[in-house]
Write a protein that holds these residues in place. Sequence first.
Motif, PDB file in Angstrom:
ATOM      1  N   HIS A 357      14.084  -7.873   9.505  1.00  0.00           N
ATOM      2  CA  HIS A 357      15.313  -8.415   9.317  1.00  0.00           C
ATOM      3  C   HIS A 357      15.387  -8.257   7.535  1.00  0.00           C
ATOM      4  N   TYR A 358      15.559  -9.283   6.680  1.00  0.00           N
ATOM      5  CA  TYR A 358      15.982  -9.264   5.605  1.00  0.00           C
ATOM      6  C   TYR A 358      14.985  -8.816   4.394  1.00  0.00           C
ATOM      7  N   PHE A 359      13.788  -8.239   5.108  1.00  0.00           N
ATOM      8  CA  PHE A 359      13.130  -7.337   4.018  1.00  0.00           C
ATOM      9  C   PHE A 359      13.323  -5.967   4.029  1.00  0.00           C
ATOM     10  N   TYR A 360      14.596  -5.477   4.830  1.00  0.00           N
ATOM     11  CA  TYR A 360      14.806  -4.203   4.509  1.00  0.00           C
ATOM     12  C   TYR A 360      15.032  -3.858   3.226  1.00  0.00           C
ATOM     13  N   TYR A 361      15.573  -4.637   2.210  1.00  0.00           N
ATOM     14  CA  TYR A 361      16.302  -4.180   0.873  1.00  0.00           C
ATOM     15  C   TYR A 361      15.045  -3.834   0.023  1.00  0.00           C
ATOM     16  N   ASP A 362      13.697  -4.259   0.282  1.00  0.00           N
ATOM     17  CA  ASP A 362      12.736  -3.894  -0.466  1.00  0.00           C
ATOM     18  C   ASP A 362      11.972  -2.423   0.096  1.00  0.00           C
ATOM     19  N   LEU A 363      12.426  -1.942   0.804  1.00  0.00           N
ATOM     20  CA  LEU A 363      11.867  -0.420   1.367  1.00  0.00           C
ATOM     21  C   LEU A 363      11.842   0.518   0.224  1.00  0.00           C
ATOM     22  N   GLU A 364      12.698   0.677  -0.783  1.00  0.00           N
ATOM     23  CA  GLU A 364      12.686   1.700  -1.613  1.00  0.00           C
ATOM     24  C   GLU A 364      11.750   1.396  -2.569  1.00  0.00           C
ATOM     25  N   TYR A 365      11.236   0.008  -2.973  1.00  0.00           N
ATOM     26  CA  TYR A 365      10.440  -0.234  -3.803  1.00  0.00           C
ATOM     27  C   TYR A 365       8.851   0.063  -3.073  1.00  0.00           C
ATOM     28  N   TYR A 366       9.001  -0.292  -1.935  1.00  0.00           N
ATOM     29  CA  TYR A 366       7.694  -0.444  -1.102  1.00  0.00           C
ATOM     30  C   TYR A 366       7.330   0.984  -0.995  1.00  0.00           C
ATOM     31  N   THR A 367       8.070   2.117  -0.731  1.00  0.00           N
ATOM     32  CA  THR A 367       7.704   3.334  -0.337  1.00  0.00           C
ATOM     33  C   THR A 367       7.150   4.230  -1.563  1.00  0.00           C
ATOM     34  N   THR A 368       7.409   3.595  -2.862  1.00  0.00           N
ATOM     35  CA  THR A 368       6.646   4.071  -4.094  1.00  0.00           C
ATOM     36  C   THR A 368       5.476   3.658  -4.157  1.00  0.00           C
ATOM     37  N   GLY A 369       4.874   2.965  -3.534  1.00  0.00           N
ATOM     38  CA  GLY A 369       3.648   2.514  -3.670  1.00  0.00           C
ATOM     39  C   GLY A 369       2.642   3.398  -3.297  1.00  0.00           C
ATOM     40  N   VAL A 370       1.251   3.253  -3.637  1.00  0.00           N
ATOM     41  CA  VAL A 370      -0.001   4.039  -3.626  1.00  0.00           C
ATOM     42  C   VAL A 370      -0.284   4.269  -1.749  1.00  0.00           C
ATOM     43  N   TRP A 371      -0.165   3.243  -1.303  1.00  0.00           N
ATOM     44  CA  TRP A 371      -0.603   3.112   0.190  1.00  0.00           C
ATOM     45  C   TRP A 371       0.503   3.849   0.923  1.00  0.00           C
ATOM     46  N   ALA A 372       2.017   3.251   0.494  1.00  0.00           N
ATOM     47  CA  ALA A 372       2.727   3.833   1.395  1.00  0.00           C
ATOM     48  C   ALA A 372       3.063   5.396   1.360  1.00  0.00           C
ATOM     49  N   GLU A 373       2.742   5.934   0.011  1.00  0.00           N
ATOM     50  CA  GLU A 373       2.952   7.478  -0.305  1.00  0.00           C
ATOM     51  C   GLU A 373       1.793   8.274   0.176  1.00  0.00           C
ATOM     52  N   GLN A 374       0.548   7.838  -0.228  1.00  0.00           N
ATOM     53  CA  GLN A 374      -0.645   8.462   0.247  1.00  0.00           C
ATOM     54  C   GLN A 374      -0.791   8.690   1.814  1.00  0.00           C
ATOM     55  N   SER A 375      -0.645   7.623   2.267  1.00  0.00           N
ATOM     56  CA  SER A 375      -1.060   7.225   3.830  1.00  0.00           C
ATOM     57  C   SER A 375       0.099   7.917   4.833  1.00  0.00           C
TER      58      SER A 375
END
Length: 390
Positions: A357-375
């Motif tokens: 739901h309302y956690f969608y707008y954090d996606l851009e920030y999240y996907t720049t993280g080490v885990w999101a990128e490297q995994s």
Amino acid sequence: MKKLSTFLILLLISPLLFSCQQEDHEASIKLKEAIIVYMCADNNLKEVADLNIEDMVEGIDPDADVFVYLDQGEKNSYIYKLVPDNLDATRGNPVATFENLDSGCESTVAKIIDHVLTHYPSETIGLVLWSHGSGWMAPAPSYTNKSFGDDNGNDMSIKDLTVALKSVLSRHNKTLYEYILFDACLMGDIEVISELKDICNYIAASTDLILEDGYPYNQFMKAITNKNDDLETRLVKACETYIHYYINQEKTSKQFGTLSLYKTSEVDRLIQTMNHIISTSYMNYNNLFYNGEIEFFNHTPFKDFMKTVEAHFTEAECTKLKQSISQMVIYTKNVDILLGRSKAEDHCGISMFIPYHYFYYDLEYYTTGVWAEQSRYGVILRNSINHNIN
């Protein structure tokens, strides 16, 4: 009159001269290990901070060098060098005083550690980070929860904290902290661990709430400062004190909690395993993690790592991930039932973000993280969300 003025001037500045000489003397003595406790308590935890320091003083080994930075929202904040079994000597003689610092800012974390290492050089450094926490989440105002810290509403992101901690290591010609222990809620997610993996050897954190009592610091400090044990044994024993403390709360509402200890040299193995699975799997991840029946830790978008992947990955893929986790999580225990939502045998010791739901707008920030990128987890996360909102 001039002689009298000169005498008065010398009299007035002599304490300053002595202070400088004392700092030079301190800087010439290299400690074996400095433990720095960073207490960001300009919030509703300020009274608990006093009790925790009292317990620390009671528990530390006589030969330990433990420094506590305390900000309780007053004009001044302080660094104390703990004196074993002597609270008055500890609190009555701060080794440093600061005016108007924002302890919810990563630059203040760096400033405090810098100060300790400048005046008390040490071969090794251990950190305890004490405050509110909310895992990887972006700091306010982009998100209402804290990421780490709370100084009258100000907080810091884990990314910024990591950069600040790394800069201190560089300035003091060091490569790693021995450990970073979080006395803060929800810091045991793979996103936080992945950000910090390259600047420390071990991380201890909870995937769920840590009650305001926090660590039982009398027993915790006794374990962590016991030089008769090797470092890993000390850390495991320290984690055990936390679990035992909350197990013994059976007559109160505090009988719950979880704590894990992570070996950061094994984090890359888990990242690479996940990357390989996502890169080579032919499964359809369009509906990944998005449903109305997800059990969240404390109503946050985190779920046990293995529960998440077992719902969508093959048995063979899950086996590989479990093997990687078993190398990385060297200790994890729960107190019976985890807030009534997850029994002990169901918890692998790591949590992971799930979009909802309302956690969608954090996606851009999240996907720049080490885990999101490297995994490559960020890739399938984005695909899943796009599928469900289009």
